[in-house]
Design an enzyme around this catalytic site. Structure first.
Site, PDB file in Angstrom:
ATOM      1  N   ASP A  14       0.806  -1.228   0.000  1.00  0.00           N
ATOM      2  CA  ASP A  14       0.000   0.000   0.000  1.00  0.00           C
ATOM      3  C   ASP A  14       0.836   1.275   0.000  1.00  0.00           C
ATOM      4  O   ASP A  14       0.421   2.314   0.526  1.00  0.00           O
ATOM      5  CB  ASP A  14      -0.960   0.020   1.214  1.00  0.00           C
ATOM      6  CG  ASP A  14      -1.870  -1.190   1.219  1.00  0.00           C
ATOM      7  OD1 ASP A  14      -2.195  -1.672   0.130  1.00  0.00           O
ATOM      8  OD2 ASP A  14      -2.247  -1.634   2.314  1.00  0.00           O
ATOM      9  N   LYS A  17       1.757   2.164  -5.144  1.00  0.00           N
ATOM     10  CA  LYS A  17       2.282   1.616  -6.405  1.00  0.00           C
ATOM     11  C   LYS A  17       1.345   1.917  -7.578  1.00  0.00           C
ATOM     12  O   LYS A  17       1.781   2.308  -8.651  1.00  0.00           O
ATOM     13  CB  LYS A  17       2.489   0.092  -6.269  1.00  0.00           C
ATOM     14  CG  LYS A  17       3.480  -0.288  -5.175  1.00  0.00           C
ATOM     15  CD  LYS A  17       3.559  -1.785  -4.959  1.00  0.00           C
ATOM     16  CE  LYS A  17       2.337  -2.401  -4.335  1.00  0.00           C
ATOM     17  NZ  LYS A  17       2.074  -2.035  -2.946  1.00  0.00           N
ATOM     18  N   GLY A  41      -4.607  -4.203  -3.812  1.00  0.00           N
ATOM     19  CA  GLY A  41      -5.588  -3.156  -4.091  1.00  0.00           C
ATOM     20  C   GLY A  41      -4.791  -1.929  -4.474  1.00  0.00           C
ATOM     21  O   GLY A  41      -4.131  -1.323  -3.624  1.00  0.00           O
ATOM     22  N   HIS A  42      -4.774  -1.605  -5.752  1.00  0.00           N
ATOM     23  CA  HIS A  42      -3.946  -0.490  -6.247  1.00  0.00           C
ATOM     24  C   HIS A  42      -4.862   0.658  -6.659  1.00  0.00           C
ATOM     25  O   HIS A  42      -5.653   0.526  -7.588  1.00  0.00           O
ATOM     26  CB  HIS A  42      -3.076  -0.960  -7.420  1.00  0.00           C
ATOM     27  CG  HIS A  42      -2.039  -1.964  -6.998  1.00  0.00           C
ATOM     28  ND1 HIS A  42      -1.115  -2.509  -7.857  1.00  0.00           N
ATOM     29  CD2 HIS A  42      -1.769  -2.500  -5.784  1.00  0.00           C
ATOM     30  CE1 HIS A  42      -0.332  -3.345  -7.187  1.00  0.00           C
ATOM     31  NE2 HIS A  42      -0.708  -3.363  -5.928  1.00  0.00           N
ATOM     32  N   GLN A 223       1.932  -6.087  -3.194  1.00  0.00           N
ATOM     33  CA  GLN A 223       2.358  -6.206  -1.786  1.00  0.00           C
ATOM     34  C   GLN A 223       3.648  -5.391  -1.594  1.00  0.00           C
ATOM     35  O   GLN A 223       3.856  -4.432  -2.305  1.00  0.00           O
ATOM     36  CB  GLN A 223       2.560  -7.682  -1.367  1.00  0.00           C
ATOM     37  CG  GLN A 223       1.270  -8.486  -1.266  1.00  0.00           C
ATOM     38  CD  GLN A 223       0.682  -8.899  -2.603  1.00  0.00           C
ATOM     39  OE1 GLN A 223       1.339  -9.564  -3.374  1.00  0.00           O
ATOM     40  NE2 GLN A 223      -0.545  -8.504  -2.874  1.00  0.00           N
TER      41      GLN A 223
HETATM   42  P1  GDP Z   1      -0.778   0.365  -3.526  1.00  0.00           P
HETATM   43  O1  GDP Z   1      -1.362  -0.920  -3.055  1.00  0.00           O
HETATM   44  O2  GDP Z   1       0.698   0.433  -3.305  1.00  0.00           O
HETATM   45  O3  GDP Z   1      -1.148   0.714  -4.944  1.00  0.00           O
HETATM   46  O4  GDP Z   1      -1.413   1.504  -2.594  1.00  0.00           O
HETATM   47  P2  GDP Z   1      -2.959   1.644  -2.171  1.00  0.00           P
HETATM   48  O5  GDP Z   1      -3.721   2.150  -3.320  1.00  0.00           O
HETATM   49  O6  GDP Z   1      -3.443   0.405  -1.516  1.00  0.00           O
HETATM   50  O7  GDP Z   1      -2.834   2.705  -1.001  1.00  0.00           O
HETATM   51  C1  GDP Z   1      -2.296   3.966  -1.205  1.00  0.00           C
HETATM   52  C2  GDP Z   1      -3.354   5.007  -0.805  1.00  0.00           C
HETATM   53  O8  GDP Z   1      -2.744   6.281  -0.678  1.00  0.00           O
HETATM   54  C3  GDP Z   1      -4.439   5.181  -1.850  1.00  0.00           C
HETATM   55  O9  GDP Z   1      -5.633   5.521  -1.201  1.00  0.00           O
HETATM   56  C4  GDP Z   1      -3.918   6.337  -2.692  1.00  0.00           C
HETATM   57  O10 GDP Z   1      -4.948   7.027  -3.356  1.00  0.00           O
HETATM   58  C5  GDP Z   1      -3.266   7.181  -1.648  1.00  0.00           C
HETATM   59  N1  GDP Z   1      -2.106   7.973  -2.078  1.00  0.00           N
HETATM   60  C6  GDP Z   1      -1.136   7.649  -2.975  1.00  0.00           C
HETATM   61  N2  GDP Z   1      -0.167   8.595  -2.989  1.00  0.00           N
HETATM   62  C7  GDP Z   1      -0.536   9.531  -2.097  1.00  0.00           C
HETATM   63  C8  GDP Z   1       0.063  10.755  -1.628  1.00  0.00           C
HETATM   64  O11 GDP Z   1       1.145  11.143  -2.030  1.00  0.00           O
HETATM   65  N3  GDP Z   1      -0.614  11.446  -0.668  1.00  0.00           N
HETATM   66  C9  GDP Z   1      -1.802  11.022  -0.157  1.00  0.00           C
HETATM   67  N4  GDP Z   1      -2.388  11.767   0.784  1.00  0.00           N
HETATM   68  N5  GDP Z   1      -2.392   9.895  -0.572  1.00  0.00           N
HETATM   69  C10 GDP Z   1      -1.759   9.148  -1.510  1.00  0.00           C
HETATM   70  P1  IMO Z   2      -0.916  -4.158  -2.275  1.00  0.00           P
HETATM   71  O1  IMO Z   2      -0.459  -4.708  -3.604  1.00  0.00           O
HETATM   72  C1  IMO Z   2      -0.941  -4.583   2.050  1.00  0.00           C
HETATM   73  C2  IMO Z   2      -1.038  -8.646   3.659  1.00  0.00           C
HETATM   74  C3  IMO Z   2      -2.290  -9.097   4.376  1.00  0.00           C
HETATM   75  C4  IMO Z   2      -1.706 -10.099   5.342  1.00  0.00           C
HETATM   76  C5  IMO Z   2      -0.591 -10.750   4.530  1.00  0.00           C
HETATM   77  C6  IMO Z   2      -0.996 -12.049   3.847  1.00  0.00           C
HETATM   78  O2  IMO Z   2      -2.218  -3.453  -2.332  1.00  0.00           O
HETATM   79  O3  IMO Z   2       0.173  -3.372  -1.632  1.00  0.00           O
HETATM   80  P2  IMO Z   2      -2.598 -12.733   1.823  1.00  0.00           P
HETATM   81  O4  IMO Z   2      -3.947 -12.233   1.434  1.00  0.00           O
HETATM   82  O5  IMO Z   2      -1.554 -12.498   0.805  1.00  0.00           O
HETATM   83  O6  IMO Z   2      -2.639 -14.134   2.339  1.00  0.00           O
HETATM   84  O7  IMO Z   2      -2.202 -11.837   3.117  1.00  0.00           O
HETATM   85  O8  IMO Z   2      -0.229  -9.805   3.547  1.00  0.00           O
HETATM   86  N1  IMO Z   2      -1.257  -8.146   2.288  1.00  0.00           N
HETATM   87  C7  IMO Z   2      -1.188  -6.851   1.945  1.00  0.00           C
HETATM   88  N2  IMO Z   2      -0.990  -5.753   2.705  1.00  0.00           N
HETATM   89  N3  IMO Z   2      -1.054  -4.464   0.711  1.00  0.00           N
HETATM   90  C8  IMO Z   2      -1.228  -5.559  -0.073  1.00  0.00           C
HETATM   91  O9  IMO Z   2      -1.217  -5.488  -1.417  1.00  0.00           O
HETATM   92  C9  IMO Z   2      -1.350  -6.820   0.552  1.00  0.00           C
HETATM   93  N4  IMO Z   2      -1.549  -8.078   0.098  1.00  0.00           N
HETATM   94  C10 IMO Z   2      -1.489  -8.884   1.168  1.00  0.00           C
HETATM   95  O10 IMO Z   2      -2.917  -8.021   5.026  1.00  0.00           O
HETATM   96  O11 IMO Z   2      -1.101  -9.434   6.425  1.00  0.00           O
HETATM   97 MG    MG Z   3      -2.900  -1.603  -1.803  1.00  0.00          MG
END
Ligand code: GDP
Ligand code: IMO
Ligand code: MG
Length: 427
Positions: A14, A17, A41-42, A223
């Protein structure tokens, strides 16, 4: 020859990416996912739209970009269908721009049920899995009994499906889980038929042909490195290699074709699920970070654990991945603090101090050693690099100095446009 640049998270996922892959995609001919599955979840934000992708690569919104779901991915056809449906309103031609490896592993409905059963059995020691069936699917792949995307094209697919789900259902008989198998099976088989309408290919050939013709390719990690099956805080990890090497096995590319390795990190730390988190904050500051950063899971909606940045962990991730450029995300969230803490080392239970990750991180009582830096305490939205407050520049310089890799991109908000390139200064 083209190169494959790899973009991956250096923390526990998270990091942002999705946002950055979408931002960089116009520079690339191909964007490819190489591991993980719907546990990811991207999030992408542009033109006032917020969209979360799970299995489909984050280059999908950029016209002319080929998107590949590689062989290292575990794919759930039901979630795939839902994702495609949610993208309908954007009039993207997914049947043309998306390629799916025939060698990608299929998540079966019983894999999701087994994931639940294994978590229940772990009790207090549960991983905190997203329960998408990731672990059991990779288990079957490694156990050489899994099904793959290419199998859905064969006439005996249904026999194979019945055989493997039969084995799973036998195990599940003993488990305290309720489900309606007929319904799960029928929804799944419908989704499999839907999946047949997409380009199912030998993606290793496709990607190597692209390399040969000089194309630029971006491999999108899912991840984070600290959740890697080998290098993460085992057993509180995911079931795939989330690190750079995973892009080679997950796409079928030779290591010599890897170009830049972009390591993404938040200006602080978060983790969702169980497992060690040395800098975790349990007080009001952690609560503030969660609120300001909207730190709730993109896949499960769970609140993310929050804490200060952790340099020993980042150094470790940089080492394992061979990171060549760092991207710092969510600096805007730290604007609420007048003092910012950076964990530079760990103090172990025997009193010794180290900047290395101890083998016994799980179960060991680790105390972070902090250095305090002055916060900037002003909103950053709309600012250019030259308008950055001095304290933020000092924070960036401090991290760059300790991590020994240039920070070339700063993100100041969730939108595509809230992204600033930072020129590399050569000493
Ligand atoms: P990913 O899994 O690495 O793609 O990241 P996620 O989408 O799960 O989580 C990142 C969260 O931070 C999302 O809600 C984005 O919209 C938000 N986000 C990304 N970059 C920034 C930033 O620079 N500032 C803020 N405030 N939010 C951001
Ligand atoms: P993105 O790509 C954050 C965590 C879960 C759990 C562990 C194992 O959005 O960054 P799994 O479902 O793979 O058996 O879970 O890994 N986890 C993540 N945490 N971002 C993710 O993906 C994750 N995918 C799995 O919360 O601790
Ligand atoms: Mg994510």
């Amino acid at each position: 020859m083209g190169k494959v640049d790899v973009l991956l998270g250096l923390q526990w996922g998270d990091e942002g990416k999705g946002k950055i892959v979408d931002f960089l995609a116009p520079k690339y001919d191909v964007v490819a996912r190489f591991q993980g599955g719907p546990n990811a979840g991207h999030t992408l934000e542009f033109d006032g739209v917020k969209h979360v992708l799970h299995q489909i690569p984050s280059g999908i919104f950029r016209e002319g970009t080929k998107n590949i779901i590689g062989n290292g991915v575990v794919l759930d056809p039901v979630i795939f269908r839902r994702e495609v449906d949610a993208l309908n309103k954007f009039s993207l031609n997914l049947r043309k721009s998306l390629y799916i490896s025939k060698k990608a592993a299929l998540i079966l409905p019983t894999h999701r049920l087994l994931d639940q059963a294994y978590e229940i059995a772990k009790g207090e020691g549960k991983i905190g899995s997203t329960l998408k069936g990731i672990g059991p699917t990779y288990q079957d792949k490694i156990g050489r009994q899994g099904l793959r995307v290419g199998d859905i094209l064969a006439s005996d697919f249904i026999d194979k499906f019945n055989h493997l789900t039969g084995i799973h259902l036998n195990i599940l008989k003993e488990q305290p889980i309720e489900f309606n198998w007929d319904e799960l099976r029928s929804v799944y088989l419908d989704a499999v038929e839907f999946l047949c309408g997409f380009q199912l290919v030998e993606s290793e050939y496709l990607i190597n042909e692209e390399i040969k013709r000089g194309a630029s390719i971006l491999a999108e990690g899912a991840q984070g490195s600290l959740l890697d099956i080998d290098f993460g805080s085992y057993p509180f990890v995911t079931s795939s290699n989330t690190v750079t090497a995973g892009a080679c096995t997950g796409l079928g590319i030779a290591p010599r074709y890897v170009g830049e390795v972009y390591g993404i990190f938040k200006a602080y730390s978060t983790r969702v699920g169980s497992g060690p988190f040395p800098t975790e904050l349990f007080d009001e500051q952690g609560e503030l970070m969660r609120k300001q950063g909207n730190e709730f899971g993109s896949t499960t909606g769970r609140p993310r654990r929050c804490g200060w940045i952790d340099l020993p962990s980042l150094k470790y991730s940089i080492m394992i991945n061979g990171v060549t450029q760092l991207f710092m995300m969510k600096a805007d969230v730290l604007s609420i603090f007048s003092e910012i803490r950076v964990c530079t080392e760990y103090r172990l239970s025997d009193g010794s101090v180290t900047d290395k990750i101890p083998y016994g991180l799980v179960g060991e009582k680790i105390e972070p050693v902090y250095q305090e830096l002055k916060g900037w305490n002003i909103p950053l939205s709309g600012k250019s690099m030259s308008e950055m407050p001095r304290e933020l520049s000092q924070y960036i310089d401090f991290l760059e100095d300790r991590l020994e890799v240039p920070i070339t991109l700063i993100s100041l908000g969730p939108d595509r446009t809230q992204t600033i390139h930072r020129p590399v200064t050569v000493a």
